[in-house]
Design an enzyme around this catalytic site. Structure first.
Site, PDB file in Angstrom:
ATOM      1  N   ASN A 107      -9.166   3.814  35.702  1.00 41.14           N
ATOM      2  CA  ASN A 107      -7.729   3.628  35.484  1.00 41.14           C
ATOM      3  C   ASN A 107      -7.040   3.369  36.811  1.00 41.14           C
ATOM      4  OD1 ASN A 107      -7.641   4.009  32.693  1.00 41.14           O
ATOM      5  ND2 ASN A 107      -7.170   6.181  32.822  1.00 41.14           N
ATOM      6  N   HIS A 140      -6.202   1.397  24.745  1.00 40.27           N
ATOM      7  CA  HIS A 140      -6.392   0.232  25.631  1.00 40.27           C
ATOM      8  C   HIS A 140      -6.500  -1.061  24.820  1.00 40.27           C
ATOM      9  CE1 HIS A 140      -7.230   2.551  29.396  1.00 40.27           C
ATOM     10  NE2 HIS A 140      -7.613   3.468  28.535  1.00 40.27           N
TER      11      HIS A 140
HETATM   12 FE1  HDE Z   1     -11.272   5.788  27.684  1.00 37.82          FE
HETATM   13  N1  HDE Z   1     -11.732   5.005  25.856  1.00 37.82           N
HETATM   14  N2  HDE Z   1     -11.577   7.631  26.932  1.00 37.82           N
HETATM   15  N3  HDE Z   1     -10.665   6.645  29.430  1.00 37.82           N
HETATM   16  N4  HDE Z   1     -10.937   3.999  28.431  1.00 37.82           N
HETATM   17  C1  HDE Z   1     -11.715   3.697  25.555  1.00 37.82           C
HETATM   18  O1  HDE Z   1     -13.368   2.537  24.378  1.00 37.82           O
HETATM   19  C2  HDE Z   1     -12.223   7.915  25.772  1.00 37.82           C
HETATM   20  C3  HDE Z   1     -10.616   7.965  29.728  1.00 37.82           C
HETATM   21  C4  HDE Z   1     -10.655   3.685  29.720  1.00 37.82           C
HETATM   22  O2  HDE Z   1     -10.957  -2.583  28.773  1.00 37.82           O
HETATM   23  C5  HDE Z   1     -12.282   3.412  24.204  1.00 37.82           C
HETATM   24  O3  HDE Z   1     -13.844   0.344  24.189  1.00 37.82           O
HETATM   25  C6  HDE Z   1     -12.404   9.326  25.646  1.00 37.82           C
HETATM   26  C7  HDE Z   1     -10.492   8.165  31.147  1.00 37.82           C
HETATM   27  C8  HDE Z   1     -10.480   2.254  29.857  1.00 37.82           C
HETATM   28  O4  HDE Z   1     -12.272  -2.325  27.061  1.00 37.82           O
HETATM   29  C9  HDE Z   1     -12.766   4.782  23.732  1.00 37.82           C
HETATM   30  C10 HDE Z   1     -11.817   9.882  26.756  1.00 37.82           C
HETATM   31  C11 HDE Z   1     -10.453   6.928  31.693  1.00 37.82           C
HETATM   32  C12 HDE Z   1     -10.702   1.740  28.589  1.00 37.82           C
HETATM   33  C13 HDE Z   1     -12.339   5.678  24.856  1.00 37.82           C
HETATM   34  C14 HDE Z   1     -11.319   8.817  27.559  1.00 37.82           C
HETATM   35  C15 HDE Z   1     -10.569   5.989  30.614  1.00 37.82           C
HETATM   36  C16 HDE Z   1     -10.978   2.848  27.721  1.00 37.82           C
HETATM   37  C17 HDE Z   1     -11.388   2.674  23.281  1.00 37.82           C
HETATM   38  C18 HDE Z   1     -11.669  11.341  27.095  1.00 37.82           C
HETATM   39  C19 HDE Z   1     -10.295   6.555  33.172  1.00 37.82           C
HETATM   40  C20 HDE Z   1     -10.592   0.285  28.167  1.00 37.82           C
HETATM   41  C21 HDE Z   1     -11.908   1.251  23.215  1.00 37.82           C
HETATM   42  C22 HDE Z   1     -12.814  12.009  27.392  1.00 37.82           C
HETATM   43  C23 HDE Z   1     -11.383   7.009  33.997  1.00 37.82           C
HETATM   44  C24 HDE Z   1     -11.865  -0.453  28.397  1.00 37.82           C
HETATM   45  C25 HDE Z   1     -13.125   1.280  23.968  1.00 37.82           C
HETATM   46  C26 HDE Z   1     -11.691  -1.901  28.049  1.00 37.82           C
HETATM   47  C27 HDE Z   1     -11.287   2.713  26.372  1.00 37.82           C
HETATM   48  C28 HDE Z   1     -12.607   6.985  24.844  1.00 37.82           C
HETATM   49  C29 HDE Z   1     -10.614   9.023  28.777  1.00 37.82           C
HETATM   50  C30 HDE Z   1     -10.520   4.570  30.853  1.00 37.82           C
HETATM   51  C31 HDE Z   1     -12.287   5.239  22.385  1.00 37.82           C
HETATM   52  C32 HDE Z   1     -13.073  10.034  24.488  1.00 37.82           C
HETATM   53  C33 HDE Z   1     -10.453   9.522  31.876  1.00 37.82           C
HETATM   54  C34 HDE Z   1     -10.138   1.499  31.122  1.00 37.82           C
HETATM   55  O5  HDE Z   1     -14.153   4.810  23.627  1.00 37.82           O
END
Ligand code: HDE
Length: 689
Positions: free
Chosen positions: A149, A76
């Site tokens: 999302n 992201h």
């Molecule tokens: Fe994320 N995800 N994600 N994700 N995600 C990040 O956090 C992660 C997942 C989502 O505008 C990271 O700040 C793991 C689902 C958004 O700043 C990180 C898993 C959904 C954003 C991270 C998921 C999301 C992130 C990277 C699996 C929808 C952007 C930078 C378990 C429900 C937020 C950060 C923004 C961002 C980890 C899966 C949505 C690395 C480990 C499912 C919208 O922490």
């Protein structure tokens, strides 16, 4: 000599646009506050001599520049944010004690960041990808981050697979390409070896992955969460954001061209509409269900690869979000905003969804890496708007340092501002759900059905959308070099829809069909058609907030152009004048109309529909211009409505367009501007095929 030397190195006469400071308050200073007399020439030993190390002004300027970058988000990275508010429609205290849902009409400030997932910070907006939809609510009882999302399911069921998923989707590690796309071997290799991703693959191959803009997409919390009321009663919940604009996407060929013409297409759209005062809105909906429903539902409600169809559990609308202010500074706000799934407030709780549990670790951890200090919570965009009182202290860049003697608990000092105490009656209480079990690495059998909802999704699409899904699979897999990977994907598609699998196999030129993939659990195809899963069945009903590209030249009739602009205004629509020069055109009546784009900078892919208002002379000239021809041909190929006048004929003849004219063409010599707008309220002329 240096003192009398007047040449500053800056060229030309700055005139009114480059004035000297009028008073003390406008004088540039160093970060230490020292006034600067010359910020364009370093301190040298002689006019042509070497720069002196002593130049504290130059050293400070360059030192700071050298440290401007922070690590981009690991996923992201490309995102765009805006401020706004959330307004609660009613008192929902019967279902949750979350403070923001207690009082009808109450507004809670929010900050939202939309994003793509796979691309780097500078990648184009129209990549085929999931869009992040992260909302930070600054409530009276702390920040609640709903980090969702625009697609309601995910690729994987357990967070431990996330690094593999992301590695496979991003650039391949040896060659560092492709950027911002899944159309490569590694992604499809991983996905096809992880059958749990099949449902999500259907979504990302659909037009959901190429939204028209952020304003036209839904948002989903994805996981099942819990709501708890003040009596301690618990319900499960899934969160939905519904755009007031309706759903709209672009088509793939258009997306590819938008990425070239305007890689910032989505950013610019949000910026322009908010600056124009046409504030985008989404309603927040909740699907609420109890343990009994969860126990009887066909799938595990803790499995993030599954939805609960809205026909089964209706979405109750609880409030609306309005985005009404762009950031003052992109870095300070959009880049430094730190969303954390574990930021929840009393009245909301997690469930054991193994994806959510892993996220609760990852987000806090990643913010420390990105922002460099546990004090990132003190950066204004992240700081709660309610009081913060605790004994955390010190660390890099600590800005809010407690007063007084007390920094531990329990302590004997009397209570007060400087000595807060935890409060059993009012503090956050976790759900008291009993949990027991053996320690094991295991995937629950209830997560084993990988295909049924993929089938449901596919059959809920209109034929046009099904065609787009087929074409997307063919496009992506045609970029996969390894035949066995392409075959493996098709072997999964055979479990979803035989006709789709066959069409994709044909599109890839397979000589024979691969066997069906072995399913961990036999798929069922008795799930209902869910109309809410289709974009086209939930499209906009007006041209408001959408944009017309008006391709015109000097000599255009005043009445025609003015009438069209008035009707657009009345509808609340946007437009751009695409003209031979950006200075604009002169109407037949001699009025000057400013241009917004020239034809090679304003291709029709940037607009929802087009009007071609050329005089015969203008059309003859444009018939020789490749970009003018593309303007019409692309609008036609992308099923757009095309308004035209008789003068346009020489250009249309050059393109053999006259014989192709269909119901998507509107003759503006005979139809009124209002008739044209009425036609534009339909999204596209899909009948064109
Ligand atoms: Fe994320 N995800 N994600 N994700 N995600 C990040 O956090 C992660 C997942 C989502 O505008 C990271 O700040 C793991 C689902 C958004 O700043 C990180 C898993 C959904 C954003 C991270 C998921 C999301 C992130 C990277 C699996 C929808 C952007 C930078 C378990 C429900 C937020 C950060 C923004 C961002 C980890 C899966 C949505 C690395 C480990 C499912 C919208 O922490």
């Amino acid at each position: 000599m240096a003192e009398s030397f007047k040449y500053t190195g800056n060229k030309g006469n700055g005139g009114e646009l480059h004035q000297l400071p009028a008073d003390e308050s406008e004088i540039m200073t160093t970060a230490q506050g020292c006034p600067i007399s010359d910020d364009q020439n370093s301190l040298k030993a002689g006019a042509r001599g070497p720069t002196l190390l002593e130049d504290h002004i130059m050293r400070e300027k360059i030192f700071h520049f050298d440290h401007e970058r922070i690590p981009e988000r690991v996923v992201h990275a490309r995102g765009y944010g805006a401020h706004g508010y959330f307004e609660t429609y009613d008192d929902f205290s019967d279902i949750t004690c979350a403070d923001l849902f207690q009082r009808k009409g109450e507004q809670t400030p929010v900050f939202v960041r939309f994003s793509t997932v796979a691309g780097n910070k500078g990648s184009p907006d129209l990549a085929r990808d999931v869009r992040g939809f992260a909302v930070k609510f600054y409530t009276n009882e702390g920040n609640w981050d709903l980090v969702g999302n625009n697609i309601p399911v995910f690729f994987i069921q357990d967070a431990i697979k996330f690094p593999d998923l992301v590695h496979s989707a991003k650039q391949e590690p040896d060659r560092a390409f492709p950027q911002a796309q899944t159309a490569h071997d590694n992604f499809w290799d991983f996905a096809s070896l992880s059958p749990e991703s099949v449902h999500m693959l259907m979504w990302i191959m659909s037009d959901r992955a190429i939204p028209r803009s952020f304003r036209f997409m839904e948002g989903f919390g994805v996981h099942t969460f819990k709501l708890i009321n003040s009596k301690g009663e618990e319900k499960y919940v899934k969160f939905h954001w519904k755009p007031k604009c309706g759903l709209q996407s672009v088509v793939w060929n258009e997306a590819l061209k938008i990425n070239g013409a305007d890689p910032d297409f989505h950013r610019r759209d949000l910026w322009n509409t908010i600056q124009a005062g046409d504030f985008p809105e989404w309603e927040l909906g909740v699907q609420i269900f109890d343990q009994e429903f969860a126990d009887n539902f066909e799938f595990d409600v803790f499995d993030a690869t599954k939805i609960i169809p809205e026909e089964q559990v209706p979405v109750t609308i609880v409030g609306k979000m309005v985005l009404n202010r762009m950031v003052d500074n992109f870095f300070a706000e959009t880049e430094q905003v730190a969303f954390c799934t574990q930021n929840i407030v009393p009245g909301i709780d997690f469930t054991p969804d193994p994806l959510l549990q892993g996220r609760n670790f990852s987000y806090l951890d990643t913010q420390l890496k990105r922002l460099g200090s546990p004090n990132f919570t003190q950066i204004p965009i992240n700081a709660p708007r309610c009081p913060m009182r605790h004994f955390q202290q010190d660390g890099h860049m600590a800005m809010q340092n407690p007063k007084g003697r007390v920094n531990y608990e329990p302590n004997s000092w009397s209570q007060g501002e400087d000595n807060p105490r935890a409060c059993p009656a009012h503090g956050y209480k976790s759900s008291s759900q009993p949990i027991e079990g053996d320690k094991l690495r295991y995937r629950s059998e209830t997560f084993a059905d990988h295909y049924s909802q993929a089938i449901q999704f596919y059959k809920s699409q209109t034929p046009v959308e099904q065609t787009h899904i087929r074409d997307a699979f063919i496009f992506e897999l045609s970029k996969v070099e390894t035949l066995a990977i392409r075959e493996r994907v098709v072997s999964h598609l055979r479990n979803v829809d035989e006709a789709l699998a066959t069409a994709v196999a044909e599109g890839l030129g397979f000589e024979e069909m691969p066997d069906k993939a072995e399913a961990a659990m036999a798929p069922r195809d008795d799930l209902m058609v869910s109309d809410k899963l289709s974009i086209l069945k939930n499209g906009p009903s007006t041209f408001k907030g959408r944009k017309l590209g008006i391709f015109c030249c000097s000599g255009v009739e005043d009445e025609l152009l003015e009438g069209l602009l008035q009707s657009l205004k009345a509808e609340g629509a946007m437009y751009e004048i695409v003209a031979p020069t950006v200075h604009g055109i002169k109407t037949a009546g001699g009025k000057h109309i400013k241009g917004n784009q020239v034809i090679d900078g304003g291709p029709s892919v940037l607009y929802d529909a087009v009007a071609v208002l050329l005089t015969e002379e203008g059309a003859k000239a444009q018939a020789k211009v490749p970009e003018a021809k593309d303007f019409v041909m692309d609008a036609f190929a992308h099923n757009k409505f095309i308004g035209y006048i008789g003068g346009t004929k020489p250009l249309f003849d050059e393109l053999n367009m006259t014989s192709k004219m269909d119901g998507g063409f509107v003759d503006l010599d005979s139809k009124t501007a209002d008739d044209f707008i009425a036609t534009l309220r339909n999204t596209r002329y899909w009948q064109r095929g």
